[in-house]
Write an enzyme that holds these catalytic residues in place. Structure first.
Site, PDB file in Angstrom:
ATOM      1  N   ARG A  15       0.836  -1.212   0.000  1.00 22.70           N
ATOM      2  CA  ARG A  15       0.000   0.000   0.000  1.00 22.70           C
ATOM      3  C   ARG A  15       0.870   1.260   0.000  1.00 22.70           C
ATOM      4  NH1 ARG A  15      -0.451   4.678   2.585  1.00 22.70           N
ATOM      5  NH2 ARG A  15      -0.013   3.630   4.548  1.00 22.70           N
ATOM      6  N   ASP A  16       1.532   1.532   1.095  1.00 23.86           N
ATOM      7  CA  ASP A  16       2.317   2.770   1.181  1.00 23.86           C
ATOM      8  C   ASP A  16       3.432   2.755   0.140  1.00 23.86           C
ATOM      9  OD1 ASP A  16       3.038   5.223   2.114  1.00 23.86           O
ATOM     10  OD2 ASP A  16       3.666   4.568   4.105  1.00 23.86           O
ATOM     11  N   HIS A 207       6.071   4.501  12.501  1.00 26.47           N
ATOM     12  CA  HIS A 207       6.015   4.390  11.030  1.00 26.47           C
ATOM     13  C   HIS A 207       7.059   5.369  10.499  1.00 26.47           C
ATOM     14  CE1 HIS A 207       3.487   4.124   7.200  1.00 26.47           C
ATOM     15  NE2 HIS A 207       4.195   5.220   6.972  1.00 26.47           N
ATOM     16  N   HIS A 209       9.796   6.778   7.688  1.00 26.19           N
ATOM     17  CA  HIS A 209      10.361   6.849   6.334  1.00 26.19           C
ATOM     18  C   HIS A 209      11.849   7.148   6.493  1.00 26.19           C
ATOM     19  CE1 HIS A 209       6.657   6.797   3.760  1.00 26.19           C
ATOM     20  NE2 HIS A 209       6.130   6.960   4.951  1.00 26.19           N
ATOM     21  N   CYS A 240       5.705   9.238  -0.535  1.00 22.13           N
ATOM     22  CA  CYS A 240       4.361   9.756  -0.256  1.00 22.13           C
ATOM     23  C   CYS A 240       4.002  10.732  -1.359  1.00 22.13           C
ATOM     24  CB  CYS A 240       4.315  10.450   1.095  1.00 22.13           C
ATOM     25  SG  CYS A 240       2.683  11.178   1.390  1.00 22.13           S
TER      26      CYS A 240
HETATM   27  C1  LIG Z   1     -10.229  11.470   0.882  1.00 20.05           C
HETATM   28  C2  LIG Z   1     -10.616  11.857  -0.539  1.00 20.05           C
HETATM   29  C3  LIG Z   1     -11.480  10.784  -1.168  1.00 20.05           C
HETATM   30  C4  LIG Z   1     -11.429  13.151  -0.455  1.00 20.05           C
HETATM   31  O1  LIG Z   1     -11.528  13.694  -1.761  1.00 20.05           O
HETATM   32  P1  LIG Z   1     -12.547  14.875  -2.087  1.00 20.05           P
HETATM   33  O2  LIG Z   1     -12.356  15.232  -3.528  1.00 20.05           O
HETATM   34  O3  LIG Z   1     -12.394  15.943  -1.095  1.00 20.05           O
HETATM   35  O4  LIG Z   1     -13.908  14.097  -1.777  1.00 20.05           O
HETATM   36  P2  LIG Z   1     -15.362  14.207  -2.225  1.00 20.05           P
HETATM   37  O5  LIG Z   1     -16.153  13.556  -1.143  1.00 20.05           O
HETATM   38  O6  LIG Z   1     -15.701  15.630  -2.649  1.00 20.05           O
HETATM   39  O7  LIG Z   1     -15.436  13.264  -3.519  1.00 20.05           O
HETATM   40  C5  LIG Z   1     -14.832  13.633  -4.753  1.00 20.05           C
HETATM   41  C6  LIG Z   1     -14.846  12.427  -5.670  1.00 20.05           C
HETATM   42  O8  LIG Z   1     -14.124  11.338  -5.095  1.00 20.05           O
HETATM   43  C7  LIG Z   1     -15.003  10.217  -4.931  1.00 20.05           C
HETATM   44  N1  LIG Z   1     -14.660   9.551  -3.675  1.00 20.05           N
HETATM   45  C8  LIG Z   1     -14.808  10.016  -2.435  1.00 20.05           C
HETATM   46  N2  LIG Z   1     -14.356   9.122  -1.563  1.00 20.05           N
HETATM   47  C9  LIG Z   1     -13.923   8.058  -2.279  1.00 20.05           C
HETATM   48  C10 LIG Z   1     -13.340   6.825  -1.929  1.00 20.05           C
HETATM   49  N3  LIG Z   1     -13.116   6.498  -0.652  1.00 20.05           N
HETATM   50  N4  LIG Z   1     -12.999   5.988  -2.910  1.00 20.05           N
HETATM   51  C11 LIG Z   1     -13.209   6.294  -4.197  1.00 20.05           C
HETATM   52  N5  LIG Z   1     -13.753   7.458  -4.597  1.00 20.05           N
HETATM   53  C12 LIG Z   1     -14.111   8.332  -3.638  1.00 20.05           C
HETATM   54  C13 LIG Z   1     -16.389  10.818  -4.926  1.00 20.05           C
HETATM   55  O9  LIG Z   1     -17.337   9.842  -5.304  1.00 20.05           O
HETATM   56  C14 LIG Z   1     -16.257  11.909  -5.950  1.00 20.05           C
HETATM   57  O10 LIG Z   1     -16.225  11.319  -7.249  1.00 20.05           O
HETATM   58  P3  LIG Z   1     -16.646  12.148  -8.569  1.00 20.05           P
HETATM   59  O11 LIG Z   1     -18.053  12.589  -8.293  1.00 20.05           O
HETATM   60  O12 LIG Z   1     -15.685  13.294  -8.673  1.00 20.05           O
HETATM   61  O13 LIG Z   1     -16.469  11.155  -9.654  1.00 20.05           O
HETATM   62  C15 LIG Z   1      -9.379  12.127  -1.413  1.00 20.05           C
HETATM   63  O14 LIG Z   1      -8.723  13.245  -0.916  1.00 20.05           O
HETATM   64  C16 LIG Z   1      -8.443  10.968  -1.475  1.00 20.05           C
HETATM   65  O15 LIG Z   1      -8.787   9.893  -1.925  1.00 20.05           O
HETATM   66  N6  LIG Z   1      -7.161  11.196  -1.057  1.00 20.05           N
HETATM   67  C17 LIG Z   1      -6.156  10.157  -1.114  1.00 20.05           C
HETATM   68  C18 LIG Z   1      -5.312  10.249   0.081  1.00 20.05           C
HETATM   69  C19 LIG Z   1      -4.310   9.127   0.128  1.00 20.05           C
HETATM   70  O16 LIG Z   1      -4.613   7.998  -0.195  1.00 20.05           O
HETATM   71  N7  LIG Z   1      -3.072   9.472   0.541  1.00 20.05           N
HETATM   72  C20 LIG Z   1      -2.065   8.507   0.701  1.00 20.05           C
HETATM   73  C21 LIG Z   1      -2.313   7.642   1.902  1.00 20.05           C
HETATM   74  S1  LIG Z   1      -1.919   8.452   3.453  1.00 20.05           S
HETATM   75  C22 LIG Z   1      -0.280   8.060   3.675  1.00 20.05           C
HETATM   76  O17 LIG Z   1       0.326   7.512   2.799  1.00 20.05           O
HETATM   77  C23 LIG Z   1       0.362   8.394   4.996  1.00 20.05           C
HETATM   78  C24 LIG Z   1       0.566   7.169   5.875  1.00 20.05           C
HETATM   79  C25 LIG Z   1      -0.775   6.579   6.300  1.00 20.05           C
HETATM   80  O18 LIG Z   1       1.261   6.155   5.184  1.00 20.05           O
HETATM   81  C26 LIG Z   1       1.346   7.553   7.134  1.00 20.05           C
HETATM   82  C27 LIG Z   1       2.565   8.461   6.866  1.00 20.05           C
HETATM   83  O19 LIG Z   1       3.571   8.012   6.293  1.00 20.05           O
HETATM   84  O20 LIG Z   1       2.457   9.631   7.204  1.00 20.05           O
END
Ligand SMILES: CC(C)(COP(=O)([O-])OP(=O)([O-])OC[C@H]1O[C@@H](n2cnc3c(N)ncnc32)[C@H](O)[C@@H]1OP(=O)([O-])[O-])[C@@H](O)C(=O)NCCC(=O)NCCSC(=O)C[C@@](C)(O)CC(=O)[O-]
Length: 299
Positions: A15-16, A207, A209, A240
């Protein structure tokens, strides 16, 4: 504090790690990786993410991945769920455990999930409620615990406040993420000390990096603080998408080597783990990010 006899590793490579790879990775290659990791004795694998494919295209095939999993008994296969939509998709895909993710910095929260920290915590409430209803366990993440790419320094008290919100809403464990790898052992010890003022140490995970080459030292510092769960990524995959320049997570092989040297059990077969990491590195056409793997494979 004495060192633990056993440590649990949370493998976040599929995933990450893969979420940040430039080349598309097929579901069958991801499945191969997950199966190889389970074969190596990894008992917790974060295998996918139910986020918007527009935001993170590499995680688009997560439902197919879970459908194709050959589940090994005793292994937890988890996925990220940023909101109720993500939780429902994860549930439909047969996910056993989800992770919600918040940040300790406002700017990172906006870039990563398009909302403020408090809005993100509100979004998680229905996820927690639905998870309880369906008997799904939830892990929590806090990003930018030792520095933010946009805001710089992050106060440990701010991390503690966000971590505490996640714990209070029902996350059974909260993983503190050094997203950009700027943390040092001293800062890591202070961080865990402050956060442990609110959450038991046994409910916290590290966690790290490895952007600044501090990750293993930070894990050792965390062990001295009584932390017994660490996230890592096979072959050091990852980075990230919302933290420019961040390298992958600390490599799982290097962590297992460190822990083996300390006499701390993980249940993981290092040789099989190295083979899994080299296989996905070959698939991606990228250099293996594990120093231990590089040394062993060139010996
Ligand atoms: C959170 C959202 C969805 C908000 O995104 P948004 O644009 O603010 O949300 P929205 O509710 O306005 O929805 C916009 C569109 O996204 C769709 N949507 C809404 N929710 C979902 C969903 N769950 N799955 C699939 N689609 C979704 C929704 O249906 C809509 O579709 P459209 O009408 O435009 O076709 C967006 O910002 C997002 O997906 N961000 C991705 C963030 C991410 O994955 N980041 C990486 C992981 S975090 C990380 O790596 C850190 C960690 C954990 O490892 C720890 C560290 O190292 O720090």
């Amino acid at each position: 504090m004495s060192l633990p006899q056993r440590v649990r590793l949370v493998e976040v490579g599929p995933r990450d790690g893969l979420q940040n790879e430039a080349v598309p990775v097929s579901v069958s290659d991801k499945l191969q990786l997950v199966h190889n990791l389970a074969e190596a004795g990894v008992s917790y694998i974060e295998a996918g993410s139910f986020v918007s494919p527009k935001w993170v295209p590499q995680m688009a095939g997560s439902a197919e991945l879970f459908a194709g999993l050959l589940r090994k008994p005793g292994v937890t296969y988890a996925a990220l769920a940023p909101n109720l939509r993500g939780f429902e998709d994860a549930l439909a895909a047969g996910v056993q455990e989800v992770a919600v993710f918040a940040a300790a910095s406002e700017a990172f929260s906006q870039r990563n999930i398009n909302c403020s920290i408090s809005e993100s915590l509100e979004r998680f409430l229905p996820v927690m409620e639905a998870a309880r209803l369906h008997g799904i366990t939830v892990r929590g993440y806090v990003s930018c615990v030792l520095g933010c790419p946009y805001e710089g320094t992050v106060a440990p008290t701010q991390v503690a406040a966000v971590a505490n919100e996640l714990y209070a809403m029902g996350c059974y464990e909260v993983s503190l993420g050094d997203t950009i790898g700027t943390g040092t052992p001293g800062a890591t010890r202070t961080l865990f000390d402050v956060v442990a003022g609110q959450i038991p140490r046994g409910k916290l995970a590290g966690h790290f990096h490895d952007t600044y080459g501090q990750a293993l030292a930070n894990i050792y510092a965390s062990l001295l603080e009584g932390i017994q769960v660490f996230d890592s990524s096979v072959a050091g995959l990852g980075g990230c998408p919302y933290a420019k320049g961040a390298t992958g997570n600390v490599s799982s092989e290097d962590v297992v080597y460190l822990l083996n040297g300390l006499g701390i059990e993980t249940g993981i077969d290092l040789d099989k783990l190295i083979a899994a990491g080299q296989r996905i590195s070959d698939t991606l056409g990228r250099a293996n990010g594990s120093r231990v793997a590089k040394a062993r494979l060139s010996a």
